[in-house]
Design an enzyme around this catalytic site. Structure first.
Site, PDB file in Angstrom:
ATOM      1  N   TYR A  56       0.825  -1.211   0.000  1.00  0.00           N
ATOM      2  CA  TYR A  56       0.000   0.000   0.000  1.00  0.00           C
ATOM      3  C   TYR A  56       0.863   1.266   0.000  1.00  0.00           C
ATOM      4  O   TYR A  56       1.897   1.309   0.673  1.00  0.00           O
ATOM      5  CB  TYR A  56      -0.898   0.030   1.243  1.00  0.00           C
TER       6      TYR A  56
ATOM      7  N   TRP B 272       1.367   5.637  -1.808  1.00  0.00           N
ATOM      8  CA  TRP B 272       1.133   6.604  -2.885  1.00  0.00           C
ATOM      9  C   TRP B 272       2.237   6.653  -3.925  1.00  0.00           C
ATOM     10  O   TRP B 272       2.038   7.183  -5.004  1.00  0.00           O
ATOM     11  CB  TRP B 272       0.944   7.995  -2.277  1.00  0.00           C
TER      12      TRP B 272
HETATM   13  N1  LIG Z   1      -2.609   8.656  12.067  1.00  0.00           N
HETATM   14  C1  LIG Z   1      -2.925   8.685  10.779  1.00  0.00           C
HETATM   15  N2  LIG Z   1      -2.292   7.864   9.921  1.00  0.00           N
HETATM   16  C2  LIG Z   1      -2.597   7.905   8.618  1.00  0.00           C
HETATM   17  C3  LIG Z   1      -3.569   8.806   8.121  1.00  0.00           C
HETATM   18  C4  LIG Z   1      -4.224   9.651   9.047  1.00  0.00           C
HETATM   19  O1  LIG Z   1      -5.108  10.462   8.669  1.00  0.00           O
HETATM   20  N3  LIG Z   1      -3.860   9.587  10.363  1.00  0.00           N
HETATM   21  N4  LIG Z   1      -3.842   8.844   6.786  1.00  0.00           N
HETATM   22  C5  LIG Z   1      -3.628   7.624   6.037  1.00  0.00           C
HETATM   23  C6  LIG Z   1      -3.757   7.854   4.612  1.00  0.00           C
HETATM   24  S1  LIG Z   1      -5.214   8.588   4.086  1.00  0.00           S
HETATM   25  C7  LIG Z   1      -2.825   7.460   3.717  1.00  0.00           C
HETATM   26  S2  LIG Z   1      -3.193   7.540   2.037  1.00  0.00           S
HETATM   27  C8  LIG Z   1      -1.539   6.862   4.138  1.00  0.00           C
HETATM   28  C9  LIG Z   1      -0.360   7.303   3.250  1.00  0.00           C
HETATM   29  O2  LIG Z   1       0.693   6.431   3.409  1.00  0.00           O
HETATM   30  P1  LIG Z   1       1.797   6.212   2.274  1.00  0.00           P
HETATM   31  O3  LIG Z   1       1.190   6.371   0.927  1.00  0.00           O
HETATM   32  O4  LIG Z   1       2.491   4.940   2.575  1.00  0.00           O
HETATM   33  O5  LIG Z   1       2.753   7.461   2.560  1.00  0.00           O
HETATM   34  P2  LIG Z   1       3.851   8.148   1.650  1.00  0.00           P
HETATM   35  O6  LIG Z   1       4.711   8.920   2.575  1.00  0.00           O
HETATM   36  O7  LIG Z   1       3.222   8.869   0.525  1.00  0.00           O
HETATM   37  O8  LIG Z   1       4.701   6.900   1.130  1.00  0.00           O
HETATM   38  C10 LIG Z   1       5.077   6.731  -0.184  1.00  0.00           C
HETATM   39  C11 LIG Z   1       6.500   6.176  -0.204  1.00  0.00           C
HETATM   40  O9  LIG Z   1       6.826   5.800  -1.537  1.00  0.00           O
HETATM   41  C12 LIG Z   1       8.128   6.288  -1.875  1.00  0.00           C
HETATM   42  N5  LIG Z   1       8.140   6.466  -3.346  1.00  0.00           N
HETATM   43  C13 LIG Z   1       7.740   7.524  -4.079  1.00  0.00           C
HETATM   44  N6  LIG Z   1       7.869   7.283  -5.381  1.00  0.00           N
HETATM   45  C14 LIG Z   1       8.342   6.025  -5.502  1.00  0.00           C
HETATM   46  C15 LIG Z   1       8.686   5.198  -6.616  1.00  0.00           C
HETATM   47  O10 LIG Z   1       8.552   5.567  -7.785  1.00  0.00           O
HETATM   48  N7  LIG Z   1       9.146   3.948  -6.331  1.00  0.00           N
HETATM   49  C16 LIG Z   1       9.317   3.499  -5.069  1.00  0.00           C
HETATM   50  N8  LIG Z   1       9.753   2.265  -4.885  1.00  0.00           N
HETATM   51  N9  LIG Z   1       9.010   4.270  -3.996  1.00  0.00           N
HETATM   52  C17 LIG Z   1       8.528   5.500  -4.217  1.00  0.00           C
HETATM   53  C18 LIG Z   1       8.273   7.559  -1.084  1.00  0.00           C
HETATM   54  O11 LIG Z   1       9.634   7.886  -0.904  1.00  0.00           O
HETATM   55  C19 LIG Z   1       7.542   7.214   0.214  1.00  0.00           C
HETATM   56  O12 LIG Z   1       8.405   6.666   1.157  1.00  0.00           O
HETATM   57  O13 LIG Z   1      -1.286   7.208   5.500  1.00  0.00           O
HETATM   58  C20 LIG Z   1      -2.354   6.854   6.364  1.00  0.00           C
HETATM   59  N10 LIG Z   1      -1.965   7.061   7.751  1.00  0.00           N
HETATM   60  N1  LIG Z   2      -1.023  18.602   1.819  1.00  0.00           N
HETATM   61  C1  LIG Z   2      -1.513  17.359   1.827  1.00  0.00           C
HETATM   62  N2  LIG Z   2      -2.721  17.113   1.277  1.00  0.00           N
HETATM   63  C2  LIG Z   2      -3.229  15.847   1.314  1.00  0.00           C
HETATM   64  C3  LIG Z   2      -2.506  14.773   1.874  1.00  0.00           C
HETATM   65  C4  LIG Z   2      -1.227  15.071   2.457  1.00  0.00           C
HETATM   66  O1  LIG Z   2      -0.543  14.187   2.986  1.00  0.00           O
HETATM   67  N3  LIG Z   2      -0.775  16.358   2.416  1.00  0.00           N
HETATM   68  N4  LIG Z   2      -3.035  13.505   1.853  1.00  0.00           N
HETATM   69  C5  LIG Z   2      -4.083  13.210   0.886  1.00  0.00           C
HETATM   70  C6  LIG Z   2      -4.785  11.969   1.226  1.00  0.00           C
HETATM   71  S1  LIG Z   2      -3.971  10.502   0.960  1.00  0.00           S
HETATM   72  C7  LIG Z   2      -6.049  11.938   1.674  1.00  0.00           C
HETATM   73  S2  LIG Z   2      -6.815  10.440   1.939  1.00  0.00           S
HETATM   74  C8  LIG Z   2      -6.810  13.165   1.922  1.00  0.00           C
HETATM   75  C9  LIG Z   2      -7.537  13.053   3.265  1.00  0.00           C
HETATM   76  O2  LIG Z   2      -8.499  14.001   3.408  1.00  0.00           O
HETATM   77  P1  LIG Z   2      -9.220  14.150   4.844  1.00  0.00           P
HETATM   78  O3  LIG Z   2      -9.423  12.837   5.452  1.00  0.00           O
HETATM   79  O4  LIG Z   2     -10.392  14.994   4.641  1.00  0.00           O
HETATM   80  O5  LIG Z   2      -8.059  14.945   5.608  1.00  0.00           O
HETATM   81  P2  LIG Z   2      -7.670  15.191   7.133  1.00  0.00           P
HETATM   82  O6  LIG Z   2      -6.704  16.331   7.074  1.00  0.00           O
HETATM   83  O7  LIG Z   2      -7.220  13.944   7.791  1.00  0.00           O
HETATM   84  O8  LIG Z   2      -9.000  15.636   7.840  1.00  0.00           O
HETATM   85  C10 LIG Z   2      -9.839  16.654   7.327  1.00  0.00           C
HETATM   86  C11 LIG Z   2     -10.358  17.492   8.458  1.00  0.00           C
HETATM   87  O9  LIG Z   2     -11.224  16.721   9.275  1.00  0.00           O
HETATM   88  C12 LIG Z   2     -11.071  17.164  10.617  1.00  0.00           C
HETATM   89  N5  LIG Z   2     -11.535  16.127  11.538  1.00  0.00           N
HETATM   90  C13 LIG Z   2     -10.832  15.102  12.073  1.00  0.00           C
HETATM   91  N6  LIG Z   2     -11.626  14.333  12.850  1.00  0.00           N
HETATM   92  C14 LIG Z   2     -12.857  14.884  12.811  1.00  0.00           C
HETATM   93  C15 LIG Z   2     -14.133  14.556  13.407  1.00  0.00           C
HETATM   94  O10 LIG Z   2     -14.298  13.572  14.126  1.00  0.00           O
HETATM   95  N7  LIG Z   2     -15.183  15.364  13.083  1.00  0.00           N
HETATM   96  C16 LIG Z   2     -15.062  16.451  12.281  1.00  0.00           C
HETATM   97  N8  LIG Z   2     -16.158  17.168  12.010  1.00  0.00           N
HETATM   98  N9  LIG Z   2     -13.874  16.801  11.747  1.00  0.00           N
HETATM   99  C17 LIG Z   2     -12.797  16.020  11.980  1.00  0.00           C
HETATM  100  C18 LIG Z   2      -9.599  17.450  10.723  1.00  0.00           C
HETATM  101  O11 LIG Z   2      -9.345  18.373  11.740  1.00  0.00           O
HETATM  102  C19 LIG Z   2      -9.258  18.019   9.355  1.00  0.00           C
HETATM  103  O12 LIG Z   2      -9.261  19.418   9.348  1.00  0.00           O
HETATM  104  O13 LIG Z   2      -5.944  14.292   1.941  1.00  0.00           O
HETATM  105  C20 LIG Z   2      -5.089  14.350   0.794  1.00  0.00           C
HETATM  106  N10 LIG Z   2      -4.467  15.642   0.771  1.00  0.00           N
HETATM  107 MO   LIG Z   3      -5.147   8.787   1.787  1.00  0.00          MO
END
Ligand SMILES: Nc1nc2c(c(=O)[nH]1)N[C@H]1C(S)=C(S)[C@@H](COP(=O)(O)OP(=O)(O)OC[C@H]3O[C@@H](n4cnc5c(=O)[nH]c(N)nc54)[C@H](O)[C@@H]3O)O[C@H]1N2
Ligand SMILES: Nc1nc2c(c(=O)[nH]1)N[C@H]1C(S)=C(S)[C@@H](COP(=O)(O)OP(=O)(O)OC[C@H]3O[C@@H](n4cnc5c(=O)[nH]c(N)nc54)[C@H](O)[C@@H]3O)O[C@H]1N2
Ligand SMILES: [Mo]
Length: 757
Positions: A107, A109
């Site tokens: 899993y 990005w």
């Molecule tokens: N507590 C908490 N945890 C969360 C979340 C949260 O809201 N709260 N959000 C979750 C969500 S929504 C997401 S999507 C995940 C994200 O989790 P990840 O998608 O695992 O996070 P990234 O840091 O984007 O990791 C991508 C990795 O791929 C590497 N990479 C980039 N390009 C390439 C490539 O071309 N080849 C290879 N081999 N590697 C590459 C980068 O260096 C990086 O280390 O985290 C989740 N974790």
């Molecule tokens: N710059 C930047 N942008 C990103 C990403 C990143 O790593 N960096 N990650 C991307 C990815 S993989 C994803 S999945 C999306 C995720 O998109 P979201 O899941 O929408 O993003 P979050 O920032 O985790 O949360 C959005 C808002 O929800 C609020 N929130 C948290 N818990 C609660 C709750 O219980 N109730 C209410 N009402 N609000 C709450 C948080 O304070 C935050 O402001 O973002 C994407 N956009």
């Molecule tokens: Mo995500």
């Protein structure tokens, strides 16, 4: 010299290659609101952390030892040796245990680009060998992805079909968002954000005089000028408030059930729960008040306004990244159905305006180019967020989406393009789980925690170091991503790495089809052009596209209203649910017989929350949202990300009163803690946060020192438990902690030190 282009998840660049050294990057000139993320991805601070050569953990090389992951030095080897080792391990594990003992869910990005998509490469590779144990769903939308196809439409379609901002501006009069519309998040779209539109979208609503209401624990995540109303709400209690709003709507003389009758099923099985004849508890605004902290009078006034306006209801994805994460989405759709405006311009519901740039796009929707992955002959899978459970409990059963399954027994983990030590919850538990497999292979670009915790580390190239095609759904561009520089050190593309292993395993031809990089790009572009042609849109041929550098799809823009067809004719345009309608009661989900997810939306107490008994010990609710200055853990070493740190660590936002009660001042080093772990962070006093709530964004590179992380990674604190037996999604946002001032000298952050080689 004419510039070329490149695409990243956070934007498109104009690239000026230099005769020597790194190219110069500029945001796309047509982007009205480009982001700063990534502009210094070629800075020395970032480049010094690149992995130069293949490396093997010492203890593994010398005696295949499993101890010492994350702590031992590495030994550099050459590519031939490294590929021999990987091929040897794959053969050994396949022979002794079968393909199902290989976990290649991988899993993450990775980077933008349709060919060099690391996961697609890895999955195709293993499919050529007879398959692998995979993962399903996402951390983003674990609960939403499983729920939504049962009750309305799958999340990919939903994300790609939101009502566009222009329509909202013209027709909406009341915009209510649970969880804001954080502009920080709209910097990003998976596979490449094009023109950044959300800031202008919100400004358009404000200048059109739309009433904007933001509901949630965080008050500064919806910036649209002075007029935004903030209704503070306890974290994880949105469902209770939505039910209370539904209760008030139901008893309002203006409530009209015409849409309910024509376009939904099951309302009459939900009403007894709503009014309390089913369980003796009416879900009234007065019932919700002590749960949510929202005064009943405010709830009633808002419900009345919703019925008398063209109302768009929105929920952030964060709401479902929590215990019982299905419920807020289901309750929101139900409430919107009761308002009767789904499919009308400017009315209805949205799931994630503010999650990504794509939401609210007016760009055309066409299928994108894909690198074919083949077929996986192994049936074993896990919901992606059950990673540690799988490693710790091989063979044990788990429930998922109505079925009962067993965790495979994993001997080899192969990861390319994700960082489990970023994304997974309860990292101290993950480290215990990570010690179980016999071998861990990771392709990485940087010496981050994923690489440091591997046995065999293979250096991957970056998007600027290879040729690729950029495209993202409804982002409005095809991008010819031309190689702009030589790979740093000995880095290779994931495709080239896997082609090397495939050759050793006798599947080179099946994997590579005798095509080189450019031949693949031509092939996937041309097959996509044919598919897109069927929709009536003529794309230039590959050579013209490659020469031109960019295809701008903006001439095909059109205003869009989600569910307009369905509203106009529910028989001709049914939803892909069992009934073809919106399911307020789902027979299918009810038939699964789950205690934690019955047949209609319900309020269930979160695993951890401020209203629960555990709040006596840990009185602060931790929100670990997405970071503003990077994408997850990507580019955390960049000067831009580091400039956002406080006392060298990630900033934790805390209400001034909560800080004062603990003797904490702005900029102090603090320690967050609960029974699962501890981390250091820098205090940021913020009044636009509900008292009792702290916010520590994800993505600070994990920097463990025993149970404590020194850098501010919230995942040492979060709970690793499936959101429900329906979806088994990530429930990171249900987490209680406490926090204290750090006295004495704080230990230095070591996250950006290179490992010993
Ligand atoms: N507590 C908490 N945890 C969360 C979340 C949260 O809201 N709260 N959000 C979750 C969500 S929504 C997401 S999507 C995940 C994200 O989790 P990840 O998608 O695992 O996070 P990234 O840091 O984007 O990791 C991508 C990795 O791929 C590497 N990479 C980039 N390009 C390439 C490539 O071309 N080849 C290879 N081999 N590697 C590459 C980068 O260096 C990086 O280390 O985290 C989740 N974790
Ligand atoms: N710059 C930047 N942008 C990103 C990403 C990143 O790593 N960096 N990650 C991307 C990815 S993989 C994803 S999945 C999306 C995720 O998109 P979201 O899941 O929408 O993003 P979050 O920032 O985790 O949360 C959005 C808002 O929800 C609020 N929130 C948290 N818990 C609660 C709750 O219980 N109730 C209410 N009402 N609000 C709450 C948080 O304070 C935050 O402001 O973002 C994407 N956009
Ligand atoms: Mo995500």
């Amino acid at each position: 010299m004419k510039h070329t282009y490149s695409a990243a998840h956070w934007g498109i660049y104009e690239v000026d290659p230099q005769p020597e050294g790194a190219p110069v990057l500029r945001p796309l000139s047509a982007d009205p609101d480009p982001t700063r993320i990534g502009l210094d991805q070629l800075s020395p601070e970032v480049r010094r952390l690149r992995i130069a050569r293949p490396a093997v953990r010492k203890g593994w090389l010398e005696g295949r030892s499993r101890d010492g992951r994350g702590g031992e030095p590495f030994v550099e080897i050459d590519w031939d040796e490294a590929l021999d080792l990987v091929a040897g391990e794959i053969t050994r594990v396949r022979t002794d245990w079968g393909n199902r003992a290989i976990f290649a869910g991988s899993y993450g990005w990775a980077s933008a680009g349709r060919f060099h998509h690391a996961q697609s490469q890895l999955h195709r590779f293993y499919n050529c060998l007879g398959g692998y144990a995979r993962s399903v769903d996402s951390y983003s939308l674990g609960a939403g992805r499983v729920l939504m196809p049962h009750i309305a439409v799958d999340m990919d379609s939903s994300n790609a079909s939101h009502t566009s901002w222009d329509v909202l501006e013209d027709h909406c009069t009341l915009f209510v968002s649970f969880g804001g519309v954080p502009l920080k998040n709209t910097q990003v779209s998976s596979s490449g954000a094009g023109r950044h539109r959300a800031r202008a979208g919100l400004a358009g609503l404000a200048s059109a005089g739309v009433r904007i209401v933001n509901i949630g624990p965080v008050g500064d995540n919806l910036e649209a000028g002075a007029g935004v109303e903030w209704i503070p709400l306890r974290p994880n209690t949105d469902t209770a408030l939505m039910l209370a709003l539904a209760h008030a709507v139901y008893h309002d003389p203006a409530f009209d059930r015409a849409f309910i009758d024509s376009h939904t099923v099951g309302f009459d099985r939900f009403v007894p729960y709503l009014v309390g004849t089913a369980d003796g508890v009416a879900k009234s605004p007065e019932w919700a008040e002590p749960i949510t902290g929202v005064p009943a009078a405010a709830t009633r006034a808002l419900a009345a306004a919703m019925l008398r306006n063209r109302t768009m209801l929105n929920a952030a994805w964060a709401l479902q990244r929590a215990a019982h994460g299905e419920q807020p989405f289901w309750a929101l759709v139900t409430l919107a159905a009761m308002l009767g405006q789904i499919g009308l311009p400017g009315g209805g519901y949205g799931l994630g305006y503010g999650a990504m740039n794509v939401m609210g796009s007016a760009h055309v929707r066409i299928p994108g180019p894909v690198f074919p992955q083949g077929r996986n002959a192994v049936a074993d899978f896990i919901p992606c967020a059950r990673l540690a459970d799988m490693l710790l409990h091989p063979g044990e059963p788990f429930r998922y989406n109505g079925g009962e399954h067993r965790y495979p027994d994993i001997k080899l983990v192969h990861w390319a393009g994700g960082n489990p030590f970023h994304h997974h919850q309860d990292l101290n538990r993950l480290r215990r789980a990570w010690a179980r497999p016999e071998t861990i292979v990771v392709h990485e670009q940087y010496w981050n925690a994923a690489a440091r915790h591997a046995d065999i580390v293979l250096p991957a190239s970056t998007a600027l170091e290879r040729n690729d095609i950029g495209f993202a759904t409804r982002e409005g561009y095809y991008i010819a991503m031309k190689q702009a520089m030589a790979p740093q050190g000995e880095a290779r593309s994931d495709h080239a790495i896997l082609a090397g292993v495939a050759e050793r395993l006798g599947v080179a031809e099946a994997f590579g089809e005798r095509r080189d990089e450019m031949a693949w790009l031509r092939q996937i572009y041309e097959s996509n052009r044919a598919r897109v042609g069927e929709t009536g849109l003529a794309l230039p041929d590959f050579d013209a596209f490659w020469e031109q550098g960019l295809i701008d799809l903006a001439p095909h823009d059109a205003p869009h209203v989600m569910h307009a067809d369905f509203r106009a004719d529910a028989v001709a345009h049914p939803l892909p649910t069992p009934s073809g309608r919106i399911e307020i009661f789902s027979e299918r989900i009810a038939g699964f017989g789950l205690g934690d997810c019955p047949g209609h939306p319900v309020w269930r107490e979160p695993f951890e929350w401020l209203g629960g008994a555990e709040a006596d010990r840990f009185p602060l609710h931790l929100i670990s949202d997405q970071p503003e200055r990077r994408l997850h853990s990507q580019l955390d070493p960049s000067p831009w990300s580091r400039a956002g740190k406080v006392a060298g660590r990630e900033g934790v936002h805390i209400h001034p009163a909560d800080a004062a009660a603990r003797g904490i001042g702005d900029g102090d080093v603090v320690e967050l803690f609960n029974d699962r772990g501890r981390c250091l962070a820098g205090a940021v006093l913020n009044e636009r946060l509900l008292r009792g709530v702290v916010r520590l964004s994800t993505g600070a590179w994990y920097d463990p020192d025993g149970m404590r992380d020194r850098h501010g990674n919230p995942n040492v604190l979060t709970l690793d438990r499936g959101s429900s037996e329906l979806s088994q999604g990530c429930s990171a946002h249900s987490c209680l902690v406490d926090l204290r001032k750090w006295t004495g000298e704080a230990p230095p952050v070591r996250a950006f030190d290179l490992p010993r080689i």
